[in-house]
Write a protein that holds these residues in place. Sequence first.
Motif, short mmCIF file in Angstrom:
data_model
loop_
_atom_site.label_atom_id
_atom_site.label_comp_id
_atom_site.label_asym_id
_atom_site.label_seq_id
_atom_site.Cartn_x
_atom_site.Cartn_y
_atom_site.Cartn_z
N VAL A 176 21.71 -3.17 22.39
CA VAL A 176 21.30 -2.88 21.78
C VAL A 176 21.49 -3.15 20.02
N ILE A 177 23.22 -2.70 19.65
CA ILE A 177 23.99 -3.95 19.07
C ILE A 177 24.28 -4.77 18.81
N ASN A 178 24.72 -5.51 19.87
CA ASN A 178 24.61 -7.28 20.35
C ASN A 178 23.16 -7.60 19.45
N ASP A 179 22.06 -7.25 19.93
CA ASP A 179 20.55 -7.82 19.48
C ASP A 179 20.48 -7.36 17.98
N LEU A 180 21.27 -6.72 17.92
CA LEU A 180 21.21 -6.43 15.65
C LEU A 180 21.95 -7.44 14.83
N ASN A 181 22.92 -7.43 15.91
CA ASN A 181 24.37 -8.15 15.29
C ASN A 181 23.43 -10.45 15.47
N LYS A 182 22.70 -10.33 16.49
CA LYS A 182 21.59 -11.83 16.02
C LYS A 182 20.59 -11.63 15.39
N ALA A 183 20.22 -10.36 15.09
CA ALA A 183 19.12 -10.60 14.25
C ALA A 183 20.08 -10.69 12.57
N ILE A 184 21.01 -10.03 12.61
CA ILE A 184 21.59 -10.36 11.38
C ILE A 184 21.93 -11.49 11.34
N GLU A 185 22.71 -12.64 12.36
CA GLU A 185 23.45 -13.64 11.89
C GLU A 185 22.07 -14.40 11.36
N LEU A 186 20.62 -14.30 12.40
CA LEU A 186 19.48 -15.11 12.20
C LEU A 186 18.78 -14.68 10.66
N LEU A 187 19.28 -13.99 10.41
CA LEU A 187 17.69 -13.61 9.21
C LEU A 187 18.08 -13.34 8.10
N PRO A 188 17.15 -14.28 6.90
CA PRO A 188 17.70 -14.58 5.73
C PRO A 188 18.46 -12.90 5.19
N GLU A 189 19.00 -13.45 3.62
CA GLU A 189 19.32 -12.84 2.80
C GLU A 189 17.91 -11.97 2.51
N LYS A 190 17.96 -10.58 1.43
CA LYS A 190 16.46 -10.59 1.32
C LYS A 190 16.12 -11.30 -0.34
N SER A 191 17.44 -11.71 -0.91
CA SER A 191 17.12 -12.49 -2.09
C SER A 191 16.16 -13.57 -1.60
N GLY A 192 16.63 -14.37 -0.16
CA GLY A 192 15.44 -15.49 0.52
C GLY A 192 14.58 -15.09 1.77
N ALA A 193 14.24 -14.34 1.26
CA ALA A 193 13.15 -13.45 2.26
C ALA A 193 11.72 -13.26 1.66
N ILE A 194 10.83 -13.42 2.39
CA ILE A 194 9.40 -13.49 2.48
C ILE A 194 9.43 -11.97 1.70
N GLN A 195 8.57 -11.02 0.79
CA GLN A 195 8.82 -9.85 0.46
C GLN A 195 7.88 -9.79 1.44
N GLY A 196 8.19 -7.90 1.97
CA GLY A 196 7.70 -7.60 3.29
C GLY A 196 7.87 -7.87 4.18
N ARG A 197 8.40 -8.69 4.70
CA ARG A 197 9.64 -9.01 5.65
C ARG A 197 10.85 -8.62 5.96
N ILE A 198 11.33 -8.62 7.43
CA ILE A 198 12.73 -8.12 7.07
C ILE A 198 13.91 -8.96 7.16
N HIS A 199 14.84 -8.96 6.72
CA HIS A 199 15.77 -9.72 6.21
C HIS A 199 17.06 -9.18 6.90
N LYS A 200 18.35 -9.39 6.32
CA LYS A 200 19.68 -9.39 6.88
C LYS A 200 20.02 -8.02 6.40
N ASP A 201 19.80 -7.73 4.86
CA ASP A 201 20.16 -5.98 5.12
C ASP A 201 19.52 -5.31 5.44
N VAL A 202 18.04 -5.55 5.99
CA VAL A 202 17.75 -3.91 7.22
C VAL A 202 17.96 -3.62 8.05
N ALA A 203 18.25 -5.01 8.34
CA ALA A 203 18.79 -5.10 10.02
C ALA A 203 20.56 -4.43 10.09
N LEU A 204 21.03 -4.77 9.06
CA LEU A 204 22.56 -3.80 8.41
C LEU A 204 22.44 -2.30 8.54
#
Length: 577
Positions: A176-204
């Motif tokens: 599970v931690i490894n999946d979240l590491n991949k999510a953190i790597e791939l997801l955008p920063e909050k400032s670059g994310a579509i509002q309402g969608r998961i971003h890097k900080d949510v995964a952290l």
Amino acid sequence: MKQYVFLLVILNCLCLISCEDFLDREPLDKITDQEMTFSAKEMELYANKYYGNFPVFSGYDYGPYQRENASDNMVSGAYNYDTQISGVITVPASGGGWDWSTLRGLNFFIENYHKSTDPLEQTAPFIGEIYFWRAWFYYEMVKQFGNLPWINKALYADSEELYDSRISRTIIMDSVINDLNKAIELLPEKSGAIQGRIHKDVALLYQSRVALYEATWEKYHRGTVFCPSDAKPEYFFRIAANAAQELIDKNVYRIEPVGNVEKGYWNLFNQEDYTNNNEVLLWKRYDMDLSVFHYAQNIWGVSDNNTGISKYLVDSYLCTDGLPISVSPLYKGDDYVENVIANRDPRLSQTMFVKGDPRVIVNGEVQGVFTLPDLTYESRIRNTTGYQLSKGCAPEASHSAGSTIGCIIFRYAEALLNYAEAKAELGECDQQVLDISINQLRDRVGMPHLLENVGFVDPNWDFPNISGLLNEIRRERRVELACEGYRFDDLMRWRAVHLIKRPMLGAKMQQFVEQKDDFQPVLDPDAIFVNEEGYIAPHWNSAAKNGWQFDENKNWLKPLPSNELVLNPTLEQTPGY
């Protein structure tokens, strides 16, 4: 210009796509053509359906937060509200939460996303979301069942993996931690994310939550059948601390005062728009024009969910001198609610109704105020303890037809609490750690700072066998996150059987009887059960009179359904069932 999409739009868009669009094709998880590809837009639509995993908001005493009724924070009026914590859970014939249907679609996506011809910069956010959702799926399953099969590919009727056995939860959670590491790597920063969608900080933040849960579970269940032999709590504590610290070090989020000390905390939970709130990482918007609303605030500003705040939660709030009620000279006792809240952490009076609080405000005019708790047995609005929840209520935003108060899904306060707890468990919680975590929360409500040496001994600490500092960090977590759905998991991961099994109590009844002109329950006041000391005891006339019948030899986890054991003989039943 980046499209502004909220969660409500994400959830509704599935119904609005034309017949030419992706979702009306043969579902991707049924396609066998190895030459197929799908675009970033199709990936987005594919990921949309998993946002339904987020809780549907119905108020802080129901829906996603009803697990508070399966803890010592709130008291449901019905015994066996939660069969697991009440100790009467039985082996189901089928179902029981053992549902793997969601996982197949997630694994299919992960197996095939690389076939897209669109550039990674376009597809990465949606790939990251799917890794996040697979982590979400497995974390929720581990909390319920412990050891699990690990399945990381889409299965078919002839797949051998259908007969896999359960493996160590430590291995599962590491994955599970490894999946979240991949999510953190791939997801955008909050400032670059579509509002309402998961971003890097949510995964952290989610990674810190997941790792802290597993670390404490493995530490405090060590030596029992519920903890695997390959447990590595220090490894998970470090991940929890690092993920939270990375979020803190970004210096993007802060604890919002949202007004003054008297109402700042209360105001945080009754806003319609959190777009510019620097404490909220992710939230859900509601809109009456789109017929997307909830009933967390009805015409009287409270819901009708037959529950109340427990005496144990109320007693946990410190006095304004920073001392617990057991040692503070400021504490005035609990004969009257007015005494209970006097000289206490402001979060107490901002979590429950006190006399004079507005319940309905129309066009700026107060049309109803709180006088006494709704201790009735036949009305729609019923409080069970004499301590009535006000967190999340918005008198000015109340609608008889529904409410549009936003739902906070992730907020920064949790990261600070996770950080402090993980650092304390690692033996690294000094004053600097406290000042950037716990004391940020206390500053919002004007409470004295927590000191590294604590400075007092509470004879009523919930956990007398651990340090005073860790007790106070856990107290802060309980107070700050009260009724937000965390307490059940906390009791489970801390192995807090002594707290679970206590008889549930509320306020002293006599104070309400004395106000007979205002207090007119549907039934005679004598029908409201009280114990020998005069405290309201909702379960006094039930099998839970002396506490939940929780069996610490099995009830930490749920049983597997019997039909699954027949279908897959390699599966072993959860210990104790």
